[in-house]
Design an enzyme around this catalytic site. Structure first.
Site, short mmCIF file in Angstrom:
data_model
loop_
_atom_site.label_atom_id
_atom_site.label_comp_id
_atom_site.label_asym_id
_atom_site.label_seq_id
_atom_site.Cartn_x
_atom_site.Cartn_y
_atom_site.Cartn_z
N GLU A 1 -17.39 -61.26 11.74
CA GLU A 1 -18.05 -60.40 10.86
C GLU A 1 -19.44 -60.23 11.69
OE1 GLU A 1 -18.58 -61.28 6.87
OE2 GLU A 1 -19.84 -59.57 6.66
N ARG B 1 -12.20 -76.46 10.29
CA ARG B 1 -13.13 -75.81 11.06
C ARG B 1 -13.93 -76.99 11.69
NH1 ARG B 1 -15.37 -71.85 7.56
NH2 ARG B 1 -17.41 -71.70 8.92
N LYS C 1 -23.46 -69.56 9.00
CA LYS C 1 -24.45 -68.35 9.56
C LYS C 1 -25.42 -68.03 8.75
CE LYS C 1 -21.03 -65.16 11.04
NZ LYS C 1 -20.24 -63.90 10.74
P1 ATP Z 1 -19.44 -66.34 7.19
O1 ATP Z 1 -20.20 -67.70 6.43
O2 ATP Z 1 -20.30 -65.24 7.16
O3 ATP Z 1 -18.17 -65.98 6.38
P2 ATP Z 1 -17.93 -67.16 9.29
O4 ATP Z 1 -18.84 -68.33 10.05
O5 ATP Z 1 -16.85 -67.35 8.52
O6 ATP Z 1 -19.18 -66.90 8.51
P3 ATP Z 1 -16.88 -65.01 10.55
O7 ATP Z 1 -17.46 -63.90 11.61
O8 ATP Z 1 -16.27 -64.52 9.40
O9 ATP Z 1 -18.07 -65.97 10.20
O10 ATP Z 1 -16.06 -65.87 11.39
C1 ATP Z 1 -15.20 -65.44 12.43
C2 ATP Z 1 -14.01 -66.43 12.72
O11 ATP Z 1 -14.39 -67.55 13.15
C3 ATP Z 1 -13.13 -66.73 11.39
O12 ATP Z 1 -11.98 -66.70 11.56
C4 ATP Z 1 -13.60 -67.99 10.87
O13 ATP Z 1 -12.75 -68.68 10.21
C5 ATP Z 1 -13.97 -68.57 12.32
N1 ATP Z 1 -14.75 -69.62 12.21
C6 ATP Z 1 -16.11 -69.43 11.55
N2 ATP Z 1 -16.69 -70.79 11.48
C7 ATP Z 1 -15.89 -71.69 12.30
C8 ATP Z 1 -15.80 -72.91 12.47
N3 ATP Z 1 -17.14 -73.77 12.27
N4 ATP Z 1 -14.72 -73.70 12.67
C9 ATP Z 1 -13.66 -72.95 13.15
N5 ATP Z 1 -13.79 -71.55 13.05
C10 ATP Z 1 -14.59 -71.00 12.67
#
Ligand code: ATP
Ligand code: MG
Length: 561
Positions: free
Chosen positions: A40, A266, A276
């Site tokens: 996003e 994650r 974020k």
């Molecule tokens: P938000 O808290 O805004 O949802 P987000 O960290 O999930 O933030 P996105 O931009 O939706 O951000 O993430 C893009 C992709 O990265 C998603 O598929 C998410 O699952 C993955 N992702 C985000 N954080 C992690 C993490 N700490 N470890 C592994 N994958 C991650």
């Protein structure tokens, strides 16, 4: 993929997701594997995202498939064009290429709208007038079923009309929503008539003010996957409970493909935060200098700090992919960085806490060029010449009065080697009124040129130095963990766990002249001190270096004390 030579498994990474993909290829279910990385655009990428990137792009490469970069831009309130550009730069820098497969969920808004109408016509969606608060009350709890909204049984025609008027802008923000009609008593709260569309008047970075209703994540994500022919939709564990909804949409809509969702744990890293929301707060409240502050766990911060992309990829490969969320120690990441830099970084000399050393018996106006090897860890390493003279800079803590026996550096009467240069014996020190050493006096053995023993005698230690007449002055920034607690916020408010000593700026450091040519993103080892890299803002007339990582893990030592 580039350098996986240090991966324990020679055949490359393996995990439950790759096994599933392999099984689907072997069974003939899919000929061509398609994955996607769906950020996003509401912030910069961090090392957690790098895990998802390595997994999605990695699988596509290993199975000769494709990985799409898809911006999940369904919430214009928080999204920005700057993030869209930065995310692309970061993914590329990490070493991945989406080719022509750059997509935006916003490109599917018209199709998603049509599909929402399809659900309405099938009696599977309705326009609701409840306020957000009422909806929460009606939703029930984990132990109690929800209550149907009084608007749940509107006719398809009425719903189609209201939904069209939502789109046309006849209602104010938040006045009505479109909901799926599933099951208000479901044990899975995600299935209790989730919201699909909300009214939001906010210009969108790509569609401008064409729309005033926006689909939410759940309604957009799976359908975007289907439109793109994604075969394996990989997301983090918190979406496990959304999977039934993901599948409900695919079953009830005339979608062109049936992607499958798989969840993995994650990445959480100690002594930092990977949310974020928190990263945005660190930036907006100026706890750090920006998204690319070298203390940030962002891809852009790590790059500025000097961490090579290959070290990030290797770190993630070593962690593997499992179905559990775990906390990885920062020291594990730092060790991976050290390993890579030990092989790749050239050695240089720099003095960060300088005190002058004068060689009494070295001719006043003489200078000479001494040969120094660039990387002893690399057999094929070349050499460079360094200027030497009567006056040198050495580290203040390489001298000690009345040193204990095990002190192997400078103290009156002790002989040490100046790296690549000569044996010197400390004869005296000068001090200021406060007792601080202002100058170290030595004599040298002219027969020890190059630092070689002339007669087989040994010295107890080797210290680094730079020449007063030749050294370049630089600012050096020493970084430490951004948070002093391994899990910020565990015991108190997370911001209180910020490490007050995370940045130590040394304004007057002396570097050997070759460092003037150092380029950002190409770390070197300052001998005996650590790995450093020129900062983005470093200029020949005002050099700035960042410490990428120290030579040893000082936190581990502190812990074991
Ligand atoms: P938000 O808290 O805004 O949802 P987000 O960290 O999930 O933030 P996105 O931009 O939706 O951000 O993430 C893009 C992709 O990265 C998603 O598929 C998410 O699952 C993955 N992702 C985000 N954080 C992690 C993490 N700490 N470890 C592994 N994958 C991650
Ligand atoms: Mg997300």
């Amino acid at each position: 993929m580039t350098d996986n030579s240090e991966t324990p498994n020679d055949e490359g990474p393996n995990d439950f997701i790759r096994e599933k993909v392999r099984a689907d290829v072997d069974s003939g279910l899919h000929e061509h594997i398609v994955t996607r990385f769906p950020p996003e655009p509401n912030g910069y990428l961090h090392i957690g995202h790098a895990k998802s990137i390595c997994l999605n792009f990695g699988i596509a490469e290993e199975f000769s498939g494709t990985c799409n970069l898809r911006f999940d831009d369904t919430n214009p309130a928080k999204e920005d064009e700057t993030y869209i550009r930065a995310i692309q730069e970061d993914v590329r820098w990490l070493g991945f290429d989406w080719g022509d497969n750059l997509f935006y969920a916003s490109d599917y808004f018209e199709q998603l709208y049509d599909w929402a109408c399809h659900l309405i016509r099938e009696g599977l969606a309705y326009v609701d007038d409840l306020s957000a608060e009422e909806m929460r009350e009606y939703r029930g709890t984990l132990t109690e079923p929800g209550t149907p909204s009084p608007h749940r049984d509107r006719s398809a025609d009425e719903n189609l009309d209201l939904f069209a008027r939502m789109r046309a802008g006849e209602f104010v923000d938040g006045e009505r929503v479109l909901r799926a009609k599933i099951d208000m008593a479901s044990g899975n709260i995600n299935l209790r008539d989730p919201v699909l569309y909300r009214i939001l008047r906010n210009p969108h970075p790509r569609t401008g003010d064409t729309w005033c209703i926006y689909p939410n994540y759940d309604f957009a994500h799976g359908q975007s996957d289907a439109i793109e022919g994604v075969t394996h939709s990989l997301c983090t564990l918190e979406f496990e409970d959304h999977r039934p909804l993901y599948e409900w949409f695919l079953e009830n809509l005339p979608v062109p493909a049936t992607p499958r969702q798989y969840e993995f744990g994650r990445l959480n890293l100690g002594h930092t935060v990977l949310s974020k929301r928190r990263l945005i707060q660190l930036v907006s409240e100026n706890h750090v200098a920006g998204w690319d502050d070298p203390r940030m766990p962002t891809v852009t911060g790590l790059r500025r700090r000097g961490v090579p992309a290959v070290a990030i990829r290797d770190f993630i490969t070593r962690l593997g992919v499992t179905k559990a969320d775990g906390l990885v120690e920062m020291s594990y990441f730092e060790n991976t960085i050290r390993e890579h830099l030990n092989h790749s970084a050239e050695r240089r000399m720099a003095v960060l806490d300088p005190v002058k050393l004068v060689i009494e018996n070295y001719p006043e106006d003489q200078t000479e060029e001494l040969e120094a090897v660039n990387n002893p860890a690399d057999e094929n390493s070349d050499t460079r010449m360094i200027s030497f003279g009567r006056e040198l800079w050495v580290e203040r803590d390489d001298y000690m009065d009345d040193a204990p026996k095990k002190f192997r550096r400078l103290t009156v009467g002790q002989e040490v080697r100046l790296r690549f240069a000569y044996f010197v014996t400390c004869t005296d020190v000068l001090k200021d009124d406060a007792g601080n050493v202002t100058e170290i006096r030595c004599t040298y053995d002219p027969d020890s040129r190059g630092g070689d023993s002339p007669d087989g005698r040994k010295v107890r230690g080797t210290i680094h130095w730079t020449s007063v007449a030749h050294a370049k002055t630089a600012e050096v920034r020493l970084y430490d963990h951004l948070f002093s607690e391994e899990e910020p916020g565990k015991e108190r408010e997370w911001l209180e766990d910020l490490n007050p000593a995370s940045l130590d700026i040394r304004k007057t450091c002396y570097l050997e002249p070759a460092l003037e040519q150092a380029v950002p993103g190409n770390p070197v080892q300052f001998e005996r001190l650590g790995y450093f890299c020129a900062d983005l803002e470093s200029r020949p007339d005002s050099l700035i270096f960042n410490r990428t990582v120290s030579l040893r893990d000082s936190w581990a030592k502190a812990k074991n004390k």
